[in-house]
Design a protein around this motif. Sequence first.
Motif, PDB file in Angstrom:
ATOM      1  N   HIS A 109       0.814  -1.214   0.000  1.00  0.00           N
ATOM      2  CA  HIS A 109       0.000   0.000   0.000  1.00  0.00           C
ATOM      3  C   HIS A 109       0.847   1.264   0.000  1.00  0.00           C
ATOM      4  O   HIS A 109       0.493   2.255  -0.662  1.00  0.00           O
ATOM      5  N   ASP A 110       1.944   1.277   0.715  1.00  0.00           N
ATOM      6  CA  ASP A 110       2.807   2.460   0.721  1.00  0.00           C
ATOM      7  C   ASP A 110       3.394   2.704  -0.668  1.00  0.00           C
ATOM      8  O   ASP A 110       3.426   3.841  -1.158  1.00  0.00           O
ATOM      9  N   GLY A 111       3.861   1.628  -1.290  1.00  0.00           N
ATOM     10  CA  GLY A 111       4.405   1.753  -2.637  1.00  0.00           C
ATOM     11  C   GLY A 111       3.351   2.204  -3.632  1.00  0.00           C
ATOM     12  O   GLY A 111       3.620   3.015  -4.534  1.00  0.00           O
ATOM     13  N   TYR A 112       2.127   1.705  -3.468  1.00  0.00           N
ATOM     14  CA  TYR A 112       1.019   2.076  -4.353  1.00  0.00           C
ATOM     15  C   TYR A 112       0.689   3.560  -4.212  1.00  0.00           C
ATOM     16  O   TYR A 112       0.513   4.273  -5.211  1.00  0.00           O
ATOM     17  N   ARG A 113       0.617   4.036  -2.974  1.00  0.00           N
ATOM     18  CA  ARG A 113       0.340   5.465  -2.760  1.00  0.00           C
ATOM     19  C   ARG A 113       1.429   6.336  -3.367  1.00  0.00           C
ATOM     20  O   ARG A 113       1.144   7.365  -3.995  1.00  0.00           O
ATOM     21  N   ASP A 137      -2.539  15.315 -16.561  1.00  0.00           N
ATOM     22  CA  ASP A 137      -3.311  16.517 -16.856  1.00  0.00           C
ATOM     23  C   ASP A 137      -4.765  16.346 -16.430  1.00  0.00           C
ATOM     24  O   ASP A 137      -5.422  17.307 -16.037  1.00  0.00           O
ATOM     25  N   ILE A 138      -5.263  15.104 -16.562  1.00  0.00           N
ATOM     26  CA  ILE A 138      -6.638  14.772 -16.190  1.00  0.00           C
ATOM     27  C   ILE A 138      -6.603  13.588 -15.241  1.00  0.00           C
ATOM     28  O   ILE A 138      -5.914  12.601 -15.505  1.00  0.00           O
ATOM     29  N   VAL A 139      -7.351  13.678 -14.152  1.00  0.00           N
ATOM     30  CA  VAL A 139      -7.511  12.558 -13.226  1.00  0.00           C
ATOM     31  C   VAL A 139      -9.000  12.301 -13.067  1.00  0.00           C
ATOM     32  O   VAL A 139      -9.795  13.243 -12.907  1.00  0.00           O
ATOM     33  N   LYS A 140      -9.410  11.025 -13.149  1.00  0.00           N
ATOM     34  CA  LYS A 140     -10.789  10.644 -12.834  1.00  0.00           C
ATOM     35  C   LYS A 140     -10.774   9.804 -11.569  1.00  0.00           C
ATOM     36  O   LYS A 140     -10.015   8.842 -11.459  1.00  0.00           O
ATOM     37  N   LEU A 141     -11.617  10.158 -10.608  1.00  0.00           N
ATOM     38  CA  LEU A 141     -11.757   9.406  -9.376  1.00  0.00           C
ATOM     39  C   LEU A 141     -13.239   9.266  -9.047  1.00  0.00           C
ATOM     40  O   LEU A 141     -14.013  10.212  -9.213  1.00  0.00           O
ATOM     41  N   SER A 142     -13.625   8.106  -8.556  1.00  0.00           N
ATOM     42  CA  SER A 142     -14.967   7.955  -7.993  1.00  0.00           C
ATOM     43  C   SER A 142     -14.961   8.519  -6.583  1.00  0.00           C
ATOM     44  O   SER A 142     -13.903   8.824  -6.012  1.00  0.00           O
ATOM     45  N   ASP A 143     -16.146   8.639  -5.994  1.00  0.00           N
ATOM     46  CA  ASP A 143     -16.208   9.121  -4.616  1.00  0.00           C
ATOM     47  C   ASP A 143     -15.485   8.157  -3.670  1.00  0.00           C
ATOM     48  O   ASP A 143     -14.780   8.593  -2.745  1.00  0.00           O
ATOM     49  N   ASP A 144     -15.603   6.851  -3.906  1.00  0.00           N
ATOM     50  CA  ASP A 144     -14.864   5.898  -3.079  1.00  0.00           C
ATOM     51  C   ASP A 144     -13.354   6.063  -3.263  1.00  0.00           C
ATOM     52  O   ASP A 144     -12.580   6.018  -2.299  1.00  0.00           O
ATOM     53  N   VAL A 172      -7.703   8.093  -1.610  1.00  0.00           N
ATOM     54  CA  VAL A 172      -6.545   8.920  -1.965  1.00  0.00           C
ATOM     55  C   VAL A 172      -6.319  10.020  -0.932  1.00  0.00           C
ATOM     56  O   VAL A 172      -5.176  10.292  -0.534  1.00  0.00           O
ATOM     57  N   ILE A 173      -7.411  10.660  -0.494  1.00  0.00           N
ATOM     58  CA  ILE A 173      -7.330  11.755   0.480  1.00  0.00           C
ATOM     59  C   ILE A 173      -8.142  11.354   1.713  1.00  0.00           C
ATOM     60  O   ILE A 173      -9.342  11.624   1.802  1.00  0.00           O
ATOM     61  N   PRO A 174      -7.536  10.661   2.674  1.00  0.00           N
ATOM     62  CA  PRO A 174      -8.278  10.249   3.868  1.00  0.00           C
ATOM     63  C   PRO A 174      -8.678  11.471   4.704  1.00  0.00           C
ATOM     64  O   PRO A 174      -8.114  12.564   4.566  1.00  0.00           O
ATOM     65  N   GLY A 175      -9.667  11.269   5.572  1.00  0.00           N
ATOM     66  CA  GLY A 175     -10.051  12.353   6.476  1.00  0.00           C
ATOM     67  C   GLY A 175     -11.481  12.797   6.263  1.00  0.00           C
ATOM     68  O   GLY A 175     -12.233  12.214   5.476  1.00  0.00           O
ATOM     69  N   ASP A 176     -11.870  13.852   6.971  1.00  0.00           N
ATOM     70  CA  ASP A 176     -13.268  14.266   7.051  1.00  0.00           C
ATOM     71  C   ASP A 176     -13.644  15.405   6.115  1.00  0.00           C
ATOM     72  O   ASP A 176     -14.761  15.929   6.193  1.00  0.00           O
ATOM     73  N   ARG A 221     -10.077  19.576  -4.484  1.00  0.00           N
ATOM     74  CA  ARG A 221      -9.074  20.630  -4.577  1.00  0.00           C
ATOM     75  C   ARG A 221      -7.711  20.113  -4.144  1.00  0.00           C
ATOM     76  O   ARG A 221      -6.681  20.498  -4.714  1.00  0.00           O
ATOM     77  N   ALA A 222      -7.691  19.232  -3.151  1.00  0.00           N
ATOM     78  CA  ALA A 222      -6.417  18.663  -2.701  1.00  0.00           C
ATOM     79  C   ALA A 222      -5.778  17.824  -3.800  1.00  0.00           C
ATOM     80  O   ALA A 222      -4.555  17.823  -3.962  1.00  0.00           O
ATOM     81  N   VAL A 223      -6.604  17.103  -4.573  1.00  0.00           N
ATOM     82  CA  VAL A 223      -6.068  16.339  -5.707  1.00  0.00           C
ATOM     83  C   VAL A 223      -5.517  17.285  -6.766  1.00  0.00           C
ATOM     84  O   VAL A 223      -4.420  17.083  -7.305  1.00  0.00           O
ATOM     85  N   LEU A 224      -6.260  18.347  -7.068  1.00  0.00           N
ATOM     86  CA  LEU A 224      -5.782  19.313  -8.063  1.00  0.00           C
ATOM     87  C   LEU A 224      -4.481  19.968  -7.619  1.00  0.00           C
ATOM     88  O   LEU A 224      -3.633  20.306  -8.448  1.00  0.00           O
TER      89      LEU A 224
END
Length: 305
Positions: free
Chosen positions: A162-166, A177-184, A189-193, A201-204
């Motif tokens: 998992h560390d290597g994957y992250r 240039d473009i990233v697609k992510l589902s809500d899951d 990718v960005i843990p937390g509340d 925005r954190a991904v961008l």
Amino acid sequence: MILCAGEALIDMIPNADGAFVPHVGGAVLNTSVALGRLGVPTGLVTGLSSDPFGQLIEAALDASQVSTAHAVRSDRNTTLAFVHLEQGQATYTFYDDNTATRAINSADMPTLPDDTEAVFFGGISLCNPPVADSLLDVALAQSASRVVMADPNIRPSFVSDHDGYRTRLTALMGRADIVKLSDDDIHWVIPGDMDLHDKGRAVLDMGPKLLLLTEGSKGATALCANGTRVFVAAQKAEMVDTVGAGDTFNAGALAALRAAGALTPTALATLDEATLTDMLGLAARAAAVTVSRAGANPPWASELE
């Protein structure tokens, strides 16, 4: 042309009697097939086995107008994914060790042709080495003038490190240039509340110019580094299953951007609401067709007219 780089495999999908039936699949293959059917010149960079399943995959790609000229060919077995459906939602069990897709080193990767407009990376091929590292090397080697899109389609249970994957995903999204992510996906990718858009925005902030954030039957949002944001509701459809829906969405987005003359890094940095709305609309319509029929069976362009 657009090249898609990642897995081609066989989905073993249960029929009405519960027996598993082979279907050509894989997230990246599905995206390439959807692009080919939408009339976009497309090729697939993947491991392609000489076994009967590999021959089945190649025939399916040819039928959907996807080039295999840049495939890495071998005698290793084809990856198998056993699909488990519950109320139309799919989960997967993968058999991938030392397969034609998995056992690809950087030295095996082909040189991409000069007319490549964009390269799409995604799926389980990003999960585990050696192919995961090989694909990252290809992504990072792309010139700044060529669009890179990434859809990790995250499956934590399939990841060996998992560390290597992250670390790998962070590097890939930093180049994309473009990233697609589902809500899951974005919650992984960005843990937390934080809420979804704050996480977006954190991904961008990692580097992409455009984030496509999908929320299943609710719809999808396009978030741009330039501050533009557009939401489009999902198209209504009689759902059979969700296999290939996100992959088809990716293809619809790429096809729409290409048709609008916006599939360049410069254009992506200045996207307006109208272009984003048209892009999400085509992606949503295409995905709605896919969920309305069994397995990953993306629409042809004529079906969306």
